[in-house]
Design a protein around this motif. Structure first.
Motif, PDB file in Angstrom:
ATOM      1  N   GLN A 245       0.788  -0.743   0.309  1.00 47.88           N
ATOM      2  CA  GLN A 245       0.686  -0.082   0.298  1.00 47.88           C
ATOM      3  C   GLN A 245       0.371   1.434   0.230  1.00 47.88           C
ATOM      4  O   GLN A 245       0.596   2.503  -0.530  1.00 47.88           O
ATOM      5  CB  GLN A 245      -1.137  -0.372   0.986  1.00 47.88           C
ATOM      6  N   ASN A 246       1.891   0.789   0.669  1.00 46.84           N
ATOM      7  CA  ASN A 246       2.778   2.174   0.974  1.00 46.84           C
ATOM      8  C   ASN A 246       3.544   2.707  -0.798  1.00 46.84           C
ATOM      9  O   ASN A 246       3.775   3.421  -0.948  1.00 46.84           O
ATOM     10  CB  ASN A 246       3.809   2.533   1.451  1.00 46.84           C
ATOM     11  N   ALA A 247       4.089   1.386  -1.417  1.00 40.37           N
ATOM     12  CA  ALA A 247       4.165   1.390  -2.253  1.00 40.37           C
ATOM     13  C   ALA A 247       3.481   2.522  -3.583  1.00 40.37           C
ATOM     14  O   ALA A 247       4.441   2.454  -4.485  1.00 40.37           O
ATOM     15  CB  ALA A 247       4.489  -0.220  -2.668  1.00 40.37           C
ATOM     16  N   ALA A 248       2.109   2.017  -3.241  1.00 34.95           N
ATOM     17  CA  ALA A 248       1.088   3.681  -4.513  1.00 34.95           C
ATOM     18  C   ALA A 248       1.178   4.051  -3.683  1.00 34.95           C
ATOM     19  O   ALA A 248       0.977   5.435  -4.317  1.00 34.95           O
ATOM     20  CB  ALA A 248       0.489   1.876  -4.044  1.00 34.95           C
ATOM     21  N   PHE A 249       1.291   4.540  -2.216  1.00 35.99           N
ATOM     22  CA  PHE A 249       0.637   5.398  -1.797  1.00 35.99           C
ATOM     23  C   PHE A 249       1.240   5.994  -1.077  1.00 35.99           C
ATOM     24  O   PHE A 249       1.279   5.949   0.427  1.00 35.99           O
ATOM     25  CB  PHE A 249      -0.583   5.716  -1.132  1.00 35.99           C
ATOM     26  N   PRO A 250       2.702   6.721  -1.176  1.00 30.54           N
ATOM     27  CA  PRO A 250       4.141   6.522  -0.601  1.00 30.54           C
ATOM     28  C   PRO A 250       3.489   7.840   0.854  1.00 30.54           C
ATOM     29  O   PRO A 250       4.416   8.352   1.749  1.00 30.54           O
ATOM     30  CB  PRO A 250       4.647   7.598  -1.131  1.00 30.54           C
ATOM     31  N   GLU A 251       2.615   8.681   0.481  1.00 32.93           N
ATOM     32  CA  GLU A 251       2.162   9.472   1.602  1.00 32.93           C
ATOM     33  C   GLU A 251       1.585   9.499   2.559  1.00 32.93           C
ATOM     34  O   GLU A 251       1.794  10.017   3.616  1.00 32.93           O
ATOM     35  CB  GLU A 251       1.485  10.789   0.476  1.00 32.93           C
ATOM     36  N   LEU A 252       1.701   7.778   2.606  1.00 29.73           N
ATOM     37  CA  LEU A 252       0.778   6.972   3.427  1.00 29.73           C
ATOM     38  C   LEU A 252       2.374   7.049   4.657  1.00 29.73           C
ATOM     39  O   LEU A 252       2.076   6.616   5.881  1.00 29.73           O
ATOM     40  CB  LEU A 252       0.942   5.701   3.638  1.00 29.73           C
TER      41      LEU A 252
END
Length: 386
Positions: A245-252
Motif C-alpha cells: 500500500q505504501n508503494a502505491a501511496f507514499p504519502e502514507l
C-alpha cells in the motif's frame, strides 16, 4: 546505371532487414512510444516450465506492457504470454491469470521463474494452457519493472490483469486478437486481482470480450484480513501488504510507523520471496513492529477501503470459491463478497469447499474453476446460486 540502381535497392533491402532484426524485440526507434493501456512495449522469447526441465510444447514471450496505476497514471508492467505450440491458427480463447502471493522481490516474479520451472502455481497454469488456450500471466506492478510491488492494491492489480489480456491480443499470435473470448482467473492475491479485474472490466476495458471470472480465496476486505492474521501464521503478509500500500501511496509514510524491527522486516521482504517471508514474519503482532499502528489511522483506513471488493457489479458471470477453514483469508470474508455481489445482481456461482484451508482451496478448486471457464467459452448454460 540500371545495375547501380539495382545494387542500391538490394543494399537497401538488406539494410532494412538488419535493422528489423536489431529492433526485435523492442519497438522501432522511429515509432512513437506505446501509450494506450495494453500496448506492448517490449517482447522477447522465453520458456515455460512448470517444473525444472519439464517440457510443455508451448511458445512463450516475456513482455512489458502499458497499464494504469492505482492513482490513474500510466505505468509499465511485465508479464508472460504462453501459447500451446499446436499449430492451431484459428481462434482460441485467452485467459489472463493472476497468481497468488509470490513476494515483493523482483526475483519472485512469475516471468523470472517460468524458465527455471520454479514459479508458484505453474502446474495449475500448465493445466490451463494444455486446454489449448493462450494464457497471459501478469507480474503485477513493480515485480520485474522499476519500483516496489504494489501488493494488495486492488485497482493496480486489476488493471494489470486486464491489460495483460490486451497485450496478449496485440502480440500477433495466430488466432489471438481483439475478438478472442477472454477468461479471468486467480486465487488468493490472484483472487483479489482477478475480482478487481471483473469489477473494472465494464469501465476500464470494455473492449475485452470477457466471458467470465473464476476467483477464489479472495481477500475482499483487507481490514478484516489484517485483523484475522495479526499475531498469527500470516502476520508477515500483513506487513507485506502495508509495504505494498505504501508503494502505491507514499504519502502514507509507512516508515514513520515502524520500529527498528519493523523496518528490518520490510527491508528483508523487499528482496525475498513468499516462502521465506512467511516463515520469518509469522506470529508477530502489529504492535511488535510499530511505534504506532497505521491501521488505526484514518488515511490508512481510507486507502485500504479503496481496495475493498463487492462495491461494483461484475458484468460477466463469476465462479467464486473459498475453503471453509481457510486460515489466512477468513471464510466469512469470501461469503460476504458473495452476498455483496449477489445484492448487486451479479451472476455468481458460489462454491464453499468444506474442511479445506487456504492451500487446499487452490489445490481442490483450481481445476473445477478452469472447467467452468471452458463452459463459458463454449457458451454452455451456467448455474448462479445467489
Amino acid at each position: 546505371m540500371h545495375v547501380a540502381h539495382t545494387r542500391t535497392r538490394v543494399v537497401g533491402a538488406l539494410t532494412a532487414a538488419l535493422l528489423l532484426s536489431a529492433a526485435t524485440p523492442t519497438a522501432f526507434a522511429d515509432e512513437p512510444e506505446p501509450a494506450a493501456p495494453g500496448d506492448v512495449v517490449t517482447q522477447s522469447p522465453t520458456e515455460f516450465h512448470p517444473l525444472p526441465g519439464q517440457w510443455t510444447n508451448t511458445r512463450a514471450w516475456r513482455i512489458t506492457y502499458r497499464s494504469t496505476n492505482a492513482k490513474g497514471g500510466p505505468n509499465t508492467v511485465s508479464g508472460t504470454v504462453i501459447v500451446p505450440n499446436d499449430g492451431r491458427t484459428g481462434p482460441r480463447p485467452v485467459v489472463t491469470y493472476a497468481v497468488g502471493t509470490v513476494g515483493l522481490g523482483d526475483s519472485c516474479a512469475p516471468s523470472a521463474n517460468f524458465p527455471r520451472g520454479t514459479a508458484v502455481e505453474a502446474t495449475l497454469i500448465n493445466q490451463v494452457v494444455q486446454k489449448g488456450w493462450a494464457v497471459a500471466v501478469t507480474d503485477y506492478e513493480g515485480l520485474g519493472t522499476p519500483g516496489d510491488h504494489t501488493y494488495t492494491v486492488g485497482r493496480a492489480e486489476g488493471t494489470a490483469v486486464l491489460d495483460a489480456a490486451r497485450a496478449a491480443e496485440r502480440l500477433g499470435i495466430p488466432g489471438v486478437d481483439a475478438d478472442s473470448p477472454v477468461g479471468i482467473m486467480g486465487y488468493s492475491q490472484g483472487g483479489q486481482a482477478s475480482s478487481w479485474a471483473a469489477e473494472l472490466h465494464d469501465s476500464y476495458a470494455p473492449d475485452l470480450k470477457v466471458k467470465g471470472t473464476a476467483t477464489g480465496g479472495v481477500p475482499a476486505d483487507l481490514m478484516k484480513v489484517a485483523a484475522s492474521n495479526d499475531g498469527g501464521l500470516g502476520s508477515g503478509l500483513v506487513l507485506m501488504a502495508a509495504a505494498g500500500q505504501n508503494a502505491a501511496f507514499p504519502e502514507l509514510k509507512l516508515d514513520t510507523y515502524l520500529n527498528p524491527a519493523g523496518k528490518a522486516l520490510v527491508d528483508y521482504f523487499r528482496t525475498n520471496c513468499v516462502a521465506v517471508d512467511t516463515t520469518v514474519g509469522s506470529f508477530k503482532h502489529i504492535t511488535d513492529v510499530t511505534v504506532q499502528n497505521p491501521l488505526q489511522q484514518p488515511d490508512w483506513q481510507a486507502r485500504l477501503a479503496e481496495s475493498k471488493l463487492g462495491t461494483h457489479r461484475p458484468d460477466a458471470p463469476v465462479y467464486l470459491y473459498h475453503g471453509t477453514i481457510d486460515e489466512l483469508i477468513p471464510y466469512a470474508v469470501g461469503r460476504q463478497l458473495r452476498a455483496d455481489w449477489c445484492a448487486r445482481g451479479t451472476n455468481v456461482e458460489w462454491h464453499a469447499l468444506p474442511l479445506l484451508g487456504h492451500i487446499g482451496g487452490v489445490t481442490a478448486g483450481g481445476v473445477p474453476a478452469a472447467n467452468w471457464l471452458a463452459d463459458r467459452f463454449a457458451n454452455r448454460p451456467f448455474h448462479p446460486n445467489c
